[in-house]
Design a protein around this motif. Structure first.
Motif, PDB file in Angstrom:
ATOM      1  N   ARG A   1      -7.284  35.888  68.027  1.00 54.60           N
ATOM      2  CA  ARG A   1      -7.531  34.854  69.031  1.00 54.60           C
ATOM      3  C   ARG A   1      -8.718  35.232  69.900  1.00 54.60           C
ATOM      4  O   ARG A   1      -9.564  34.391  70.225  1.00 54.60           O
ATOM      5  CB  ARG A   1      -6.269  34.658  69.881  1.00 54.60           C
TER       6      ARG A   1
ATOM      7  N   HIS B   1       5.620  24.634  77.711  1.00 52.88           N
ATOM      8  CA  HIS B   1       5.142  24.633  76.332  1.00 52.88           C
ATOM      9  C   HIS B   1       5.098  26.055  75.780  1.00 52.88           C
ATOM     10  O   HIS B   1       4.869  27.019  76.508  1.00 52.88           O
ATOM     11  CB  HIS B   1       3.739  24.012  76.272  1.00 52.88           C
TER      12      HIS B   1
ATOM     13  N   ALA C   1      -1.849  28.912  66.913  1.00 51.70           N
ATOM     14  CA  ALA C   1      -1.925  29.765  68.099  1.00 51.70           C
ATOM     15  C   ALA C   1      -3.303  30.400  68.252  1.00 51.70           C
ATOM     16  O   ALA C   1      -3.833  30.498  69.356  1.00 51.70           O
ATOM     17  CB  ALA C   1      -0.854  30.846  68.026  1.00 51.70           C
TER      18      ALA C   1
ATOM     19  N   ARG D   1       2.905  27.531  74.006  1.00 51.73           N
ATOM     20  CA  ARG D   1       1.614  28.188  73.770  1.00 51.73           C
ATOM     21  C   ARG D   1       1.339  29.345  74.726  1.00 51.73           C
ATOM     22  O   ARG D   1       0.522  30.223  74.416  1.00 51.73           O
ATOM     23  CB  ARG D   1       0.472  27.178  73.801  1.00 51.73           C
ATOM     24  N   TYR D   2       2.002  29.346  75.885  1.00 49.52           N
ATOM     25  CA  TYR D   2       1.897  30.497  76.786  1.00 49.52           C
ATOM     26  C   TYR D   2       3.253  31.173  76.988  1.00 49.52           C
ATOM     27  O   TYR D   2       3.438  31.919  77.942  1.00 49.52           O
ATOM     28  CB  TYR D   2       1.316  30.080  78.138  1.00 49.52           C
TER      29      TYR D   2
ATOM     30  N   LEU E   1      -5.894  27.906  69.596  1.00 46.56           N
ATOM     31  CA  LEU E   1      -5.644  27.274  70.888  1.00 46.56           C
ATOM     32  C   LEU E   1      -6.734  27.583  71.908  1.00 46.56           C
ATOM     33  O   LEU E   1      -7.175  26.701  72.644  1.00 46.56           O
ATOM     34  CB  LEU E   1      -4.284  27.710  71.433  1.00 46.56           C
TER      35      LEU E   1
ATOM     36  N   ALA F   1       0.763  23.884  80.579  1.00 46.85           N
ATOM     37  CA  ALA F   1       1.822  24.511  79.780  1.00 46.85           C
ATOM     38  C   ALA F   1       2.996  24.912  80.663  1.00 46.85           C
ATOM     39  O   ALA F   1       4.160  24.813  80.254  1.00 46.85           O
ATOM     40  CB  ALA F   1       1.272  25.738  79.049  1.00 46.85           C
TER      41      ALA F   1
END
Length: 221
Positions: free
Chosen positions: A133, A100, A67, A102-103, A70, A95
């Motif tokens: 991140r 997906h 994560a 990831r969001y 990304l 996404a």
């Protein structure tokens, strides 16, 4: 490089422990599950659990390394001539199209958010991940721009982009937690995301520039 048998077994063991832990967290809540219970259910020792995960919170955030990387990955893999904002816009909508994780668009993301909201240590963990991140994207942007150490541009860009995607995600999850169906959330989320990325592309310098103090309504007496 081809994965060896030892590495594969370690990866599979790690994934099994993480899957067992998540199942228990979803069923009982994070604070009501112990590491010993996770170990017992996964048929491993407590020491084995801690060999793969440093803390109980790491068990929940088992994909944190992925994560965190990304955002730099989106930057690295942008198409020729594509702007940074354009790359994140494309990734965000991809996404959204594929739902997906990831969001935060995968099925069950509302359950994930509910578990986090009920456990202060997980709220802190996710805040730490957001900071890491942002740091990772800042470093990647600084490298791309060959920025000086005192140049704030990479940090400002990283903060604006990731704050935008995070706000969009939170809006979606909040509506799911309120019981709204994805079919009614998605169209509005797409429109809001388009507006948000347009703002990132054009900047906010012109926002409200045509509305002076004299345009405001006088309070009624």
């Amino acid at each position: 490089m081809q994965e060896g048998m030892r590495e594969r077994k370690k990866r599979e063991t790690r994934q099994r422990i993480a899957d067992v832990a998540m199942g228990l967290f979803m069923a009982k809540g994070f604070d009501n599950v112990t590491v010993a219970e996770v170990a017992r259910t996964a048929d491993v020792s407590v020491n084995t659990v801690f060999n793969y995960f440093g803390t109980k919170e790491d068990l929940f955030a088992d994909r944190q390394d992925v994560a965190i990387d990304l955002a730099p990955q989106v930057l690295r893999e942008r198409e020729p001539g594509e702007s940074v904002v354009g790359a994140f816009r494309r990734d965000f909508f991809d996404a959204l199209d594929t739902r997906h994780w990831r969001y935060g668009f995968s099925q069950g993301s509302d359950v994930f958010a509910r578990i986090v909201g009920e456990a202060p240590s997980l709220v802190a963990k996710l805040r730490e991940m957001h900071e890491k991140r942002e740091d990772a994207l800042t470093r990647a942007l600084a490298d791309e721009l060959e920025a000086d150490a005192d140049d704030l541009t990479p940090r400002l860009v990283a903060t604006h982009i990731l704050s935008t995607t995070r706000i969009l995600t939170h809006s979606s999850v909040r509506r799911q937690l309120a019981g709204e169906q994805w079919e009614s959330i998605e169209p509005d989320l797409r429109a809001q995301a388009d507006k948000a990325f347009d703002l990132l592309e054009s900047g906010i310098g012109e926002l409200l520039s045509g509305k002076g103090a004299g345009d405001q309504h006088e309070p009624e007496h």
